[in-house]
Design an enzyme around this catalytic site. Structure first.
Site, short mmCIF file in Angstrom:
data_model
loop_
_atom_site.label_atom_id
_atom_site.label_comp_id
_atom_site.label_asym_id
_atom_site.label_seq_id
_atom_site.Cartn_x
_atom_site.Cartn_y
_atom_site.Cartn_z
N ARG A 1 0.83 -1.22 0.00
CA ARG A 1 0.00 0.00 0.00
C ARG A 1 0.86 1.26 0.00
NH1 ARG A 1 -5.00 -1.74 3.93
NH2 ARG A 1 -6.49 -2.12 2.24
N LYS B 1 -13.40 -9.21 8.32
CA LYS B 1 -14.33 -8.08 8.50
C LYS B 1 -15.73 -8.54 8.10
CE LYS B 1 -10.80 -4.56 7.95
NZ LYS B 1 -10.17 -3.56 7.07
N GLY C 1 -6.34 -5.21 1.63
CA GLY C 1 -5.00 -5.06 2.19
C GLY C 1 -4.38 -6.40 2.52
N GLY D 1 -12.87 -3.84 1.14
CA GLY D 1 -14.22 -3.29 1.31
C GLY D 1 -14.53 -2.27 0.23
N1 LIG Z 1 -11.22 -18.44 9.99
C1 LIG Z 1 -10.69 -17.29 10.36
N2 LIG Z 1 -10.78 -16.86 11.65
C2 LIG Z 1 -10.25 -15.68 12.02
N3 LIG Z 1 -9.62 -14.83 11.20
C3 LIG Z 1 -9.50 -15.20 9.91
C4 LIG Z 1 -10.03 -16.43 9.43
N4 LIG Z 1 -9.76 -16.51 8.11
C5 LIG Z 1 -9.09 -15.39 7.78
N5 LIG Z 1 -8.91 -14.60 8.85
C6 LIG Z 1 -8.17 -13.31 8.94
O1 LIG Z 1 -8.75 -12.36 8.09
C7 LIG Z 1 -7.84 -11.27 8.01
C8 LIG Z 1 -8.09 -10.47 6.76
O2 LIG Z 1 -9.43 -10.06 6.71
P1 LIG Z 1 -9.93 -8.75 5.93
O3 LIG Z 1 -9.37 -7.53 6.57
O4 LIG Z 1 -11.41 -8.86 5.85
O5 LIG Z 1 -9.30 -8.95 4.46
P2 LIG Z 1 -8.78 -7.86 3.41
O6 LIG Z 1 -7.81 -6.94 4.15
O7 LIG Z 1 -8.11 -8.65 2.34
O8 LIG Z 1 -9.99 -7.12 2.95
C9 LIG Z 1 -6.47 -11.93 8.08
O9 LIG Z 1 -5.70 -11.26 9.06
C10 LIG Z 1 -6.75 -13.40 8.44
O10 LIG Z 1 -5.90 -13.89 9.46
O1 LIG Z 2 -7.70 -2.28 5.25
C1 LIG Z 2 -8.62 -1.66 4.73
O2 LIG Z 2 -9.67 -2.26 4.14
P1 LIG Z 2 -9.74 -3.80 3.63
O3 LIG Z 2 -9.37 -4.71 4.77
O4 LIG Z 2 -11.19 -3.94 3.24
O5 LIG Z 2 -8.82 -3.92 2.44
C2 LIG Z 2 -8.64 -0.15 4.64
O6 LIG Z 2 -7.44 0.41 5.11
C3 LIG Z 2 -9.84 0.41 5.39
O7 LIG Z 2 -9.73 0.10 6.75
P2 LIG Z 2 -11.06 -0.06 7.65
O8 LIG Z 2 -11.82 -1.28 7.16
O9 LIG Z 2 -10.56 -0.19 9.07
O10 LIG Z 2 -11.88 1.21 7.45
#
Ligand SMILES: Nc1ncnc2c1ncn2[C@@H]1O[C@H](COP(=O)(O)OP(=O)(O)O)[C@@H](O)[C@H]1O
Ligand SMILES: O=C(OP(=O)(O)O)[C@H](O)COP(=O)(O)O
Length: 403
Positions: A37, A202, A360, A384
């Site tokens: 990033r 998330k 991310g 997101g």
């Molecule tokens: N079964 C699970 N239980 C808890 N955490 C998980 C599980 N599967 C994945 N994760 C966690 O999800 C996190 C990423 O989620 P998220 O922020 O939603 O993804 P992104 O950043 O790609 O949008 C990672 O740190 C990973 O360890």
């Molecule tokens: O990591 C982010 O989003 P992502 O996990 O959906 O890729 C962005 O930095 C936004 O962070 P936020 O979901 O805490 O508002």
């Protein structure tokens, strides 16, 4: 939407330019484990410094609770930015206080200062528009021009994303322009079968987007922390897995609609489960079991999709013409639970589809697991944000950049 090229044509020498970036990088203590990033915003910052601007960079990192918290400092990201730029970057130890004022006042043309985490101030994420407006007004004192380039946060109605750009001339940076250019193609002209893979942690944020995806995608593969709310809705016990209990009725409705719309909604058939969340620091081997998805022991949590699910998902991706993937399929930061995420990344690499990876952590996973970034169609810095863009929603951080 005016872009940074329009700004550069007018000239920015000596102007203070506020760059709202997304420097929310994964860190292991003081070590940044993936700087994608930070690298993504370099073209914008380099163009501005080359043109003689005084560049003020601001971002959030993690989700601190509206007050300073050393665990979420931007200090290390600022120092990595300096390394990548090959020049020193000033770091202000506060966001709108005396250090920030001094750092901005001390900028010469072509220099860069990074402010401390915007979310150390409650106004950034406040639900109260007056509180957000107050912070935006204080940030506005630092700059003459706003450049929005934090694509990962454009879906947030936050002070620095949605309010600040309304207070001064505003432009989209190169990252936002590139991201929107690629993602627009997926909304206008998507080649089918269109398969979406959703995982990550998330859960409540991302469950909401499934509503729209049920009208757009042909197939949805669910993994990561997302999966357990679905498995629960199917009537399975999920032990101590990540669960959004209040969303079970909505997920039940999604499953019914998927069937009605002819959308294939695919859930894990087996799971790696353990009594404890793994130690991500030592990465010590974790004691875990592989169980069928309907047999998760009551004292265990699901931490990755199992081998049969990996094969099933790879087969569901093989004939896709378009694939969008957001969210790791397991806790990939630990080697014992990286297999599901690795299998999905490999399936994307092997497919002939146009592939987009968003988020991310998903982008970081692809790189830290050793995949070549060029093997994917596009790696988006926003999870997101890209999901909500594909939903067709108006994103606050993009709307605010429009004239
Ligand atoms: N079964 C699970 N239980 C808890 N955490 C998980 C599980 N599967 C994945 N994760 C966690 O999800 C996190 C990423 O989620 P998220 O922020 O939603 O993804 P992104 O950043 O790609 O949008 C990672 O740190 C990973 O360890
Ligand atoms: O990591 C982010 O989003 P992502 O996990 O959906 O890729 C962005 O930095 C936004 O962070 P936020 O979901 O805490 O508002």
């Amino acid at each position: 939407m005016k872009t940074i090229d329009d700004l550069l044509r007018q000239g920015v020498e000596g102007k203070r330019v506020f760059v709202r970036a997304d420097l929310n990088v994964p860190q292991d203590g003081t070590t940044i484990t993936d700087d994608g990033r930070i690298r993504a915003v370099l073209p914008t910052i380099k163009a501005l410094t080359a043109a003689g601007a005084k560049v003020v960079v601001a971002s959030h990192l993690g989700r601190p609770k509206g007050a300073p918290d050393p665990a979420f400092t931007l200090r290390f990201a600022a120092s990595r930015l300096g390394e990548l730029l090959g020049r020193p970057v000033a770091f202000a130890g506060d966001t709108i206080g005396s250090e920030a004022h001094a750092a901005v006042a001390g900028l010469d043309n072509g220099q860069v200062a990074v402010l401390e985490n915007l979310r150390f101030h409650p106004g950034e994420t406040s639900k109260d528009p007056a509180e957000r407006a107050e912070l935006a007004a204080r940030l506005a004192a630092f700059a003459d021009v706003y450049v929005g380039d934090g694509f990962g946060a454009v879906h947030r109605q936050h002070a620095s994303v949605a309010e600040l750009p309304r207070l001064m001339p505003k432009y989209a940076g190169y990252l936002i322009a590139t991201e929107v250019g690629v993602l627009r193609k997926l909304t206008e002209d998507v080649r089918r079968p269109y398969v979406v893979v959703l995982g990550g942690a998330k859960v409540s944020d991302k469950l909401a987007v499934i509503d729209q995806l049920l009208d757009k995608a042909d197939r949805l593969l669910i993994g990561g922390g997302m999966a357990y709310t679905f498995l629960k809705a199917k009537g399975y016990e999920v032990g101590i897995s990540l669960l959004q209990e209040d969303q079970v009725p909505i997920v039940t409705e999604y499953m019914q609609r998927a069937e009605k719309n002819g959308v294939e909604l695919v859930l894990p058939v087996d799971i790696l489960a353990a009594a404890e969340f793994p130690d991500l620091k030592t990465k010590a081997p974790a004691d875990h079991v592989t169980v069928d998805a309907d047999k998760i022991p009551s004292d265990k949590e699901g931490l990755d999709i199992g081998p049969r699910t990996r094969e099933l998902y790879a087969s569901k991706l093989a004939d896709a013409a378009t694939i969008f993937w957001n969210g790791p399929l397991g806790v990939f930061e630990h080697p014992d639970y990286a297999g599901g995420t690795r299998a999905i990344a490999q399936a994307l690499v092997d497919s002939d589809a146009f592939t987009v990876v968003g988020g991310g952590d998903s982008a970081a996973a692809v790189r830290t697991l050793g995949f070549d970034e060029n093997a994917f169609g596009h790696i988006s810095t926003g999870g997101g944000a890209s999901l909500e863009y594909l939903e067709g929603k108006t994103l606050p951080g993009l709307a605010a950049l429009e004239d």
